[in-house]
Design a protein around this motif. Structure first.
Motif, PDB file in Angstrom:
ATOM      1  N   ARG A 117      -6.503  -5.625  -3.582  1.00 32.27           N
ATOM      2  CA  ARG A 117      -6.437  -4.393  -2.807  1.00 32.27           C
ATOM      3  C   ARG A 117      -5.101  -3.675  -3.078  1.00 32.27           C
ATOM      4  N   GLU A 118      -4.017  -4.449  -3.014  1.00 31.00           N
ATOM      5  CA  GLU A 118      -2.704  -3.838  -3.248  1.00 31.00           C
ATOM      6  C   GLU A 118      -2.558  -3.380  -4.696  1.00 31.00           C
ATOM      7  N   SER A 119      -3.135  -4.136  -5.656  1.00 34.37           N
ATOM      8  CA  SER A 119      -3.025  -3.757  -7.079  1.00 34.37           C
ATOM      9  C   SER A 119      -3.784  -2.459  -7.353  1.00 34.37           C
ATOM     10  N   PHE A 120      -4.955  -2.302  -6.744  1.00 33.01           N
ATOM     11  CA  PHE A 120      -5.729  -1.069  -6.959  1.00 33.01           C
ATOM     12  C   PHE A 120      -4.990   0.131  -6.349  1.00 33.01           C
ATOM     13  N   GLU A 121      -4.386  -0.105  -5.187  1.00 37.01           N
ATOM     14  CA  GLU A 121      -3.627   0.983  -4.548  1.00 37.01           C
ATOM     15  C   GLU A 121      -2.507   1.454  -5.467  1.00 37.01           C
ATOM     16  N   LYS A 122      -1.818   0.465  -6.062  1.00 36.33           N
ATOM     17  CA  LYS A 122      -0.690   0.814  -6.949  1.00 36.33           C
ATOM     18  C   LYS A 122      -1.166   1.607  -8.153  1.00 36.33           C
ATOM     19  N   LYS A 123      -2.429   1.447  -8.523  1.00 36.82           N
ATOM     20  CA  LYS A 123      -2.964   2.187  -9.681  1.00 36.82           C
ATOM     21  C   LYS A 123      -3.602   3.504  -9.252  1.00 36.82           C
ATOM     22  N   GLY A 124      -3.394   3.903  -8.016  1.00 34.26           N
ATOM     23  CA  GLY A 124      -3.837   5.232  -7.600  1.00 34.26           C
ATOM     24  C   GLY A 124      -5.203   5.280  -6.926  1.00 34.26           C
ATOM     25  N   PHE A 125      -5.821   4.131  -6.653  1.00 33.80           N
ATOM     26  CA  PHE A 125      -7.107   4.153  -5.949  1.00 33.80           C
ATOM     27  C   PHE A 125      -6.850   4.284  -4.443  1.00 33.80           C
ATOM     28  N   LYS A 126      -7.821   4.877  -3.750  1.00 34.58           N
ATOM     29  CA  LYS A 126      -7.722   4.924  -2.290  1.00 34.58           C
ATOM     30  C   LYS A 126      -8.632   3.830  -1.739  1.00 34.58           C
ATOM     31  N   VAL A 127      -8.067   2.902  -0.975  1.00 33.23           N
ATOM     32  CA  VAL A 127      -8.877   1.797  -0.447  1.00 33.23           C
ATOM     33  C   VAL A 127      -9.599   2.267   0.808  1.00 33.23           C
ATOM     34  N   VAL A 128     -10.925   2.090   0.836  1.00 28.25           N
ATOM     35  CA  VAL A 128     -11.722   2.481   2.000  1.00 28.25           C
ATOM     36  C   VAL A 128     -12.602   1.302   2.422  1.00 28.25           C
ATOM     37  N   GLN A 129     -13.254   1.443   3.559  1.00 30.59           N
ATOM     38  CA  GLN A 129     -14.231   0.425   4.005  1.00 30.59           C
ATOM     39  C   GLN A 129     -15.623   0.908   3.605  1.00 30.59           C
ATOM     40  N   GLY A 130     -16.504   0.021   3.245  1.00 27.88           N
ATOM     41  CA  GLY A 130     -17.908   0.391   2.990  1.00 27.88           C
ATOM     42  C   GLY A 130     -18.113   1.104   1.668  1.00 27.88           C
ATOM     43  N   ASP A 131     -18.904   2.201   1.708  1.00 26.79           N
ATOM     44  CA  ASP A 131     -19.257   2.885   0.459  1.00 26.79           C
ATOM     45  C   ASP A 131     -18.029   3.471  -0.232  1.00 26.79           C
ATOM     46  N   ALA A 132     -17.999   3.333  -1.569  1.00 24.18           N
ATOM     47  CA  ALA A 132     -16.859   3.841  -2.345  1.00 24.18           C
ATOM     48  C   ALA A 132     -17.331   4.080  -3.777  1.00 24.18           C
ATOM     49  N   ASP A 133     -16.480   4.779  -4.572  1.00 23.27           N
ATOM     50  CA  ASP A 133     -16.842   4.986  -5.982  1.00 23.27           C
ATOM     51  C   ASP A 133     -16.948   3.628  -6.693  1.00 23.27           C
ATOM     52  N   VAL A 134     -15.974   2.772  -6.385  1.00 15.01           N
ATOM     53  CA  VAL A 134     -15.948   1.443  -7.018  1.00 15.01           C
ATOM     54  C   VAL A 134     -16.018   0.386  -5.912  1.00 15.01           C
ATOM     55  N   VAL A 135     -16.931  -0.566  -6.049  1.00 16.30           N
ATOM     56  CA  VAL A 135     -16.997  -1.662  -5.069  1.00 16.30           C
ATOM     57  C   VAL A 135     -16.661  -2.969  -5.797  1.00 16.30           C
ATOM     58  N   VAL A 136     -15.600  -3.636  -5.318  1.00 14.11           N
ATOM     59  CA  VAL A 136     -15.194  -4.904  -5.935  1.00 14.11           C
ATOM     60  C   VAL A 136     -15.765  -6.049  -5.100  1.00 14.11           C
ATOM     61  N   ILE A 137     -16.529  -6.909  -5.748  1.00 15.81           N
ATOM     62  CA  ILE A 137     -17.107  -8.034  -5.014  1.00 15.81           C
ATOM     63  C   ILE A 137     -16.439  -9.314  -5.510  1.00 15.81           C
ATOM     64  N   ASN A 138     -15.661  -9.918  -4.600  1.00 11.42           N
ATOM     65  CA  ASN A 138     -14.953 -11.151  -4.938  1.00 11.42           C
ATOM     66  C   ASN A 138     -15.852 -12.307  -4.501  1.00 11.42           C
ATOM     67  N   THR A 139     -16.383 -13.016  -5.485  1.00  8.70           N
ATOM     68  CA  THR A 139     -17.521 -13.900  -5.231  1.00  8.70           C
ATOM     69  C   THR A 139     -17.147 -15.356  -4.980  1.00  8.70           C
ATOM     70  N   CYS A 140     -18.151 -16.089  -4.514  1.00 10.82           N
ATOM     71  CA  CYS A 140     -18.040 -17.531  -4.304  1.00 10.82           C
ATOM     72  C   CYS A 140     -19.247 -18.169  -4.974  1.00 10.82           C
ATOM     73  N   ALA A 141     -19.054 -19.357  -5.531  1.00  5.54           N
ATOM     74  CA  ALA A 141     -20.185 -20.010  -6.198  1.00  5.54           C
ATOM     75  C   ALA A 141     -20.318 -21.446  -5.735  1.00  5.54           C
ATOM     76  N   VAL A 142     -19.742 -21.736  -4.562  1.00  3.78           N
ATOM     77  CA  VAL A 142     -19.663 -23.134  -4.164  1.00  3.78           C
ATOM     78  C   VAL A 142     -21.050 -23.752  -3.943  1.00  3.78           C
ATOM     79  N   THR A 143     -22.003 -22.964  -3.483  1.00  2.68           N
ATOM     80  CA  THR A 143     -23.381 -23.452  -3.416  1.00  2.68           C
ATOM     81  C   THR A 143     -24.275 -22.422  -4.107  1.00  2.68           C
ATOM     82  N   SER A 144     -25.517 -22.836  -4.416  1.00  2.00           N
ATOM     83  CA  SER A 144     -26.453 -21.891  -5.033  1.00  2.00           C
ATOM     84  C   SER A 144     -26.706 -20.728  -4.079  1.00  2.00           C
TER      85      SER A 144
END
Ligand code: SF4
Length: 426
Positions: free
Chosen positions: A24-51
């Motif tokens: 979040r902080e890295s994207f802000e530093k590159k000029g992105f505006k961080v918002v909640q919900g719908d956005a131009d770019v959605v970053v999904i930080n995933t988990c794979a611990v179970t199927s």
């Protein structure tokens, strides 16, 4: 050009929350505006611990793509299944758990070229810790990642494949980040990682805790999950430090030595109980939380009964129950004598029920006594404030907004299975 917006969705563990804070902080530093919900770019930080967790991530990816976002998928799931992830329609960038700091640049490059980018670096043997300091964590409690990766290869666990070998943040860098967080007003720091007992190659965690505990103004240090076999006498001694939380999360997983061996765990029940007794001697009000896996392949009714009786003996303050499920790529997924689904369900519900009873018993012992609570920023649905005690009990109470973010004294009045309620001390 209008400012591009980005939003984040995080699945899985505390480490992922920390990684998202960094992104979040890295994207802000590159000029992105961080918002909640719908956005131009959605970053999904995933988990794979179970199927199941991978499936939930796929659903979130598809849903974001359907709403027209450019989807960026990062974290454990693409690290072990980059091809599968990159084939999901709408995915613009796929990256794993390495070189997180490059992600905003990759996204800008993909947006400019109008083409998807898949950039998942495989793990290497002497992998270095990637320092990704966070300045403004999202919660009242600040997670600080001190270590990443695990080489234990418990037979049911996919994490070593996804997170790679153990590597650690230097003590200097940990202290520097902790000092910065304290200066920004955080009262509690949670030291976190994949397998933090391996910090500094193993055995170096107590020294680190002691160094962090000396930081002026740091009111609380909490240590996230510890593998039972990593709990040394020096680590137990850390519970004596005035700002170290009297809370240990020790995943028991099973109360049967036979099943523990099959799981590839490196302790037995006797060692586990020995640690519990020693820790309680040092910290009589210790909050002891755990994870239990019900229905591991080959688990008989007798094995399962042993788990229930060890749970009672350990008198856990909170239990996270999981139903065993095959994770393709792990050794246990090839084991015979799989426990039928119906039996697994029955057992996991027994673990949940006993866990709630044990929590309530633990909470009852707190009634009438005073505890320090770190007040969270959000109110409960019923309007009460809430926060955690040093021994990790959720405590709810009435109070004004100016208490948020502070550590205050609360007298516990009532105990329930999930939390306690009380009144602020005058
Ligand atoms: S210690 Fe075992 S359960 Fe924990 S991350 Fe390593 S392999 Fe997985």
């Amino acid at each position: 050009m209008p400012m591009r917006t980005v939003s984040f969705r995080t699945f899985g563990c505390k480490q992922n929350r920390y990684d998202t804070d960094f992104l979040r902080e890295s994207f802000e530093k590159k000029g992105f505006k961080v918002v909640q919900g719908d956005a131009d770019v959605v970053v999904i930080n995933t988990c794979a611990v179970t199927s199941r967790s991978a499936q939930k991530c796929r659903q979130a990816i598809r849903a974001a793509a359907r709403r027209g976002a450019k989807v960026v998928v990062t974290g454990c799931y693409p690290q072990i299944a980059a091809g599968e992830v990159s084939r999901i329609p709408g995915v613009m960038v796929v990256s794993g758990v390495r070189e997180r700091s490059r992600l905003p640049d990759l996204v800008l490059e993909a947006l400019e070229r109008g083409e998807p980018i898949v950039d998942v670096k495989p793990h290497v043997q002497d992998e270095e810790f990637e320092d990704t300091p966070v300045e403004r964590p999202d919660l009242t409690r600040a997670f600080l990642k001190i270590q990443e990766g695990c080489g234990d290869f418990c037979t049911y666990c996919i994490v070593p494949y996804a997170r790679g070998p153990s590597r650690s943040k230097s003590p200097e860098s940990v202290v520097e980040e902790a000092e910065r967080l304290v200066r920004s007003g955080y009262k509690e720091i949670v030291l976190t990682g994949t397998h933090i007992g391996l910090y500094g190659g193993g055995g170096a965690l107590p020294k680190l805790i002691e160094r962090v505990s000396r930081i002026d103004g740091l009111i609380r240090i909490r240590v996230s999950s510890l593998e039972p076999h990593d709990v040394t006498p020096e680590l137990i001694d850390c519970l004596r430090l005035p700002n170290v939380c009297q809370h240990l999360h020790l995943p028991l997983q099973s109360g049967s030595d036979r099943i523990l061996r099959m799981m590839g765990r490196r302790y037995d029940v006797a060692l586990f109980m020995d640690i519990v007794r020693k820790a309680r001697k040092v910290a009589p009000d210790l909050g002891l939380t755990t994870d239990i896996i019900a229905g591991f392949p080959g688990e008989t009714e007798a094995d399962f009964q042993e788990t229930l009786s060890v749970m009672k003996e350990a008198a856990f303050s909170r239990v996270h129950a999981f139903k065993y499920s095959d994770r393709p790529g792990t050794r246990a997924s090839g084991f015979r004598d799989k426990v039928p689904e119906r039996v697994k369900e029955e057992r996991v519900s027994q673990v949940i029920a006993l866990g709630r009873e044990l929590s309530e018993d633990f909470h009852r012992r707190l009634v009438g006594r005073d505890f320090e609570v770190l007040v969270e920023d959000d109110r409960e649905k019923d309007g009460l404030l809430a926060g955690f005690t040093r021994n990790y009990v959720r405590c709810r109470f009435p109070g004004d907004d100016d208490l948020k973010g502070k550590v205050i004294g609360v007298t516990v009045q009532e105990a329930g299975p999930t939390d306690v309620t009380g009144i602020p001390r005058r």
